[in-house]
Design a protein around this motif. Structure first.
Motif, PDB file in Angstrom:
ATOM      1  N   THR A   2       6.044  28.047  70.052  1.00  0.00           N
ATOM      2  CA  THR A   2       6.621  28.311  70.670  1.00  0.00           C
ATOM      3  C   THR A   2       8.257  27.927  69.110  1.00  0.00           C
ATOM      4  N   ASN A   3       9.029  29.097  69.480  1.00  0.00           N
ATOM      5  CA  ASN A   3      10.503  28.545  68.832  1.00  0.00           C
ATOM      6  C   ASN A   3      11.435  27.625  69.330  1.00  0.00           C
ATOM      7  N   LEU A   4      11.131  26.621  70.259  1.00  0.00           N
ATOM      8  CA  LEU A   4      11.554  25.586  70.626  1.00  0.00           C
ATOM      9  C   LEU A   4      11.333  24.121  70.168  1.00  0.00           C
ATOM     10  N   ALA A   5      12.454  23.185  69.940  1.00  0.00           N
ATOM     11  CA  ALA A   5      12.300  22.445  68.826  1.00  0.00           C
ATOM     12  C   ALA A   5      12.729  20.900  69.776  1.00  0.00           C
ATOM     13  N   ILE A   6      12.228  19.982  69.652  1.00  0.00           N
ATOM     14  CA  ILE A   6      12.400  18.505  70.130  1.00  0.00           C
ATOM     15  C   ILE A   6      12.512  17.647  68.680  1.00  0.00           C
ATOM     16  N   VAL A   7      13.401  17.421  68.468  1.00  0.00           N
ATOM     17  CA  VAL A   7      13.316  15.903  67.251  1.00  0.00           C
ATOM     18  C   VAL A   7      14.150  14.852  67.775  1.00  0.00           C
ATOM     19  N   CYS A   8      12.454  13.723  67.273  1.00  0.00           N
ATOM     20  CA  CYS A   8      12.494  12.179  67.576  1.00  0.00           C
ATOM     21  C   CYS A   8      13.545  11.330  65.611  1.00  0.00           C
ATOM     22  N   VAL A   9      14.426  10.760  66.084  1.00  0.00           N
ATOM     23  CA  VAL A   9      14.660  10.233  64.681  1.00  0.00           C
ATOM     24  C   VAL A   9      14.627   8.238  64.786  1.00  0.00           C
ATOM     25  N   ASP A  10      13.750   8.178  63.641  1.00  0.00           N
ATOM     26  CA  ASP A  10      13.285   6.672  64.059  1.00  0.00           C
ATOM     27  C   ASP A  10      12.529   6.344  62.636  1.00  0.00           C
ATOM     28  N   ASP A  11      12.825   4.932  62.194  1.00  0.00           N
ATOM     29  CA  ASP A  11      12.423   4.246  61.430  1.00  0.00           C
ATOM     30  C   ASP A  11      11.537   3.635  61.167  1.00  0.00           C
ATOM     31  N   GLU A  12      10.840   3.763  62.519  1.00  0.00           N
ATOM     32  CA  GLU A  12       9.340   3.148  62.599  1.00  0.00           C
ATOM     33  C   GLU A  12       8.993   4.421  63.377  1.00  0.00           C
ATOM     34  N   ILE A  13       7.625   3.685  62.428  1.00  0.00           N
ATOM     35  CA  ILE A  13       6.825   5.324  62.580  1.00  0.00           C
ATOM     36  C   ILE A  13       5.466   4.609  63.760  1.00  0.00           C
ATOM     37  N   SER A  14       5.474   3.819  64.324  1.00  0.00           N
ATOM     38  CA  SER A  14       4.879   3.661  65.995  1.00  0.00           C
ATOM     39  C   SER A  14       5.842   3.356  66.908  1.00  0.00           C
ATOM     40  N   VAL A  15       7.251   3.362  66.685  1.00  0.00           N
ATOM     41  CA  VAL A  15       7.923   3.915  67.676  1.00  0.00           C
ATOM     42  C   VAL A  15       7.775   6.118  67.716  1.00  0.00           C
ATOM     43  N   LEU A  16       7.734   6.592  66.139  1.00  0.00           N
ATOM     44  CA  LEU A  16       7.843   7.805  66.836  1.00  0.00           C
ATOM     45  C   LEU A  16       6.578   8.501  67.035  1.00  0.00           C
ATOM     46  N   LYS A  17       5.344   7.541  66.746  1.00  0.00           N
ATOM     47  CA  LYS A  17       3.728   8.198  67.294  1.00  0.00           C
ATOM     48  C   LYS A  17       4.052   8.290  69.006  1.00  0.00           C
ATOM     49  N   SER A  18       4.462   6.348  69.676  1.00  0.00           N
ATOM     50  CA  SER A  18       4.542   6.986  70.987  1.00  0.00           C
ATOM     51  C   SER A  18       5.330   7.810  71.283  1.00  0.00           C
ATOM     52  N   LEU A  19       6.990   8.410  71.103  1.00  0.00           N
ATOM     53  CA  LEU A  19       7.312   9.277  71.557  1.00  0.00           C
ATOM     54  C   LEU A  19       6.458  10.878  71.508  1.00  0.00           C
ATOM     55  N   GLU A  20       5.755  10.991  70.658  1.00  0.00           N
ATOM     56  CA  GLU A  20       5.042  12.106  70.152  1.00  0.00           C
ATOM     57  C   GLU A  20       4.062  11.938  71.271  1.00  0.00           C
ATOM     58  N   ILE A  21       3.337  10.864  71.340  1.00  0.00           N
ATOM     59  CA  ILE A  21       2.153  11.003  72.366  1.00  0.00           C
ATOM     60  C   ILE A  21       2.799  11.174  74.208  1.00  0.00           C
ATOM     61  N   GLU A  22       3.830  10.726  74.534  1.00  0.00           N
ATOM     62  CA  GLU A  22       5.090  11.122  75.373  1.00  0.00           C
ATOM     63  C   GLU A  22       5.375  12.404  76.053  1.00  0.00           C
ATOM     64  N   LEU A  23       5.713  12.951  75.165  1.00  0.00           N
ATOM     65  CA  LEU A  23       6.300  14.515  74.927  1.00  0.00           C
ATOM     66  C   LEU A  23       5.072  15.095  75.499  1.00  0.00           C
ATOM     67  N   GLU A  24       4.005  15.156  74.290  1.00  0.00           N
ATOM     68  CA  GLU A  24       2.521  15.975  74.441  1.00  0.00           C
ATOM     69  C   GLU A  24       2.197  15.399  75.423  1.00  0.00           C
ATOM     70  N   LYS A  25       1.915  14.884  76.128  1.00  0.00           N
ATOM     71  CA  LYS A  25       1.271  14.758  77.218  1.00  0.00           C
ATOM     72  C   LYS A  25       2.499  15.211  78.213  1.00  0.00           C
ATOM     73  N   ALA A  26       3.979  15.070  78.401  1.00  0.00           N
ATOM     74  CA  ALA A  26       4.452  15.195  79.590  1.00  0.00           C
ATOM     75  C   ALA A  26       4.525  17.241  79.448  1.00  0.00           C
ATOM     76  N   PHE A  27       4.989  18.131  78.199  1.00  0.00           N
ATOM     77  CA  PHE A  27       5.404  19.338  78.485  1.00  0.00           C
ATOM     78  C   PHE A  27       4.764  19.908  77.435  1.00  0.00           C
ATOM     79  N   GLY A  28       3.335  19.342  77.218  1.00  0.00           N
ATOM     80  CA  GLY A  28       2.755  20.644  76.179  1.00  0.00           C
ATOM     81  C   GLY A  28       2.928  21.203  74.762  1.00  0.00           C
ATOM     82  N   ASP A  29       2.715  22.529  74.961  1.00  0.00           N
ATOM     83  CA  ASP A  29       3.401  23.609  73.443  1.00  0.00           C
ATOM     84  C   ASP A  29       4.093  23.945  74.400  1.00  0.00           C
ATOM     85  N   THR A  30       4.655  23.272  75.700  1.00  0.00           N
ATOM     86  CA  THR A  30       6.183  23.853  75.504  1.00  0.00           C
ATOM     87  C   THR A  30       7.229  24.169  74.189  1.00  0.00           C
ATOM     88  N   TYR A  31       7.216  23.444  73.365  1.00  0.00           N
ATOM     89  CA  TYR A  31       7.978  22.870  72.306  1.00  0.00           C
ATOM     90  C   TYR A  31       6.911  22.671  71.358  1.00  0.00           C
TER      91      TYR A  31
END
Length: 131
Positions: A2-31
């Motif tokens: 894909t050539n479309l991106a979602i960028v997440c910014v947070d200084d807590e790695i655990s938050v970034l990991k949670s966001l990654e899991i939720e986004l990938e489950k919901a949108f797969g490889d669309t982004y």
């Protein structure tokens, strides 16, 4: 790829990991999902994505981070990349900060931490549809 991106910014790695899991489950490889631990790192990332012809559709950012705060970061992003939808995801920002960010950064939505998975995904879907 894909050539479309979602960028997440947070200084807590655990938050970034949670966001990654939720986004990938919901949108797969669309982004393409990209993550930064600071606003400065995210600004560099946005430039790299642009240079690689990848369109950033959305930024989800914390407010309270070392260095540049999320409101200042999203305002700067809006000036440089007005087409990117922005979401402030934080448990720390005062109402005045949220209102200022809405005005100066064309903030799409504010979501409090801890976030509701349903509200988070509905917000992301809605913002991506409108951007």
């Amino acid at each position: 790829m894909t050539n479309l991106a979602i960028v997440c910014v947070d200084d807590e790695i655990s938050v970034l990991k949670s966001l990654e899991i939720e986004l990938e489950k919901a949108f797969g490889d669309t982004y393409l999902y990209e993550f930064a631990e600071s606003a400065d790192e995210a600004l560099e990332l946005l430039q790299e994505l642009e240079e690689n012809n990848i369109e950033t559709r959305m930024i989800i950012s914390d407010w309270l981070m070392p260095g540049m705060k999320g409101d200042e970061f999203l305002t700067q992003v809006h000036r440089q990349y007005p087409h990117i939808a922005t979401v402030l995801l934080t448990g720390q920002a005062a109402e005045a900060v949220i209102q200022t960010t809405q005005q100066n950064a064309n903030l799409y939505e504010y979501l409090p931490k801890p976030w509701s998975k349903h509200k988070f995904l509905a917000t992301v879907q809605s913002a991506l549809t409108q951007s």
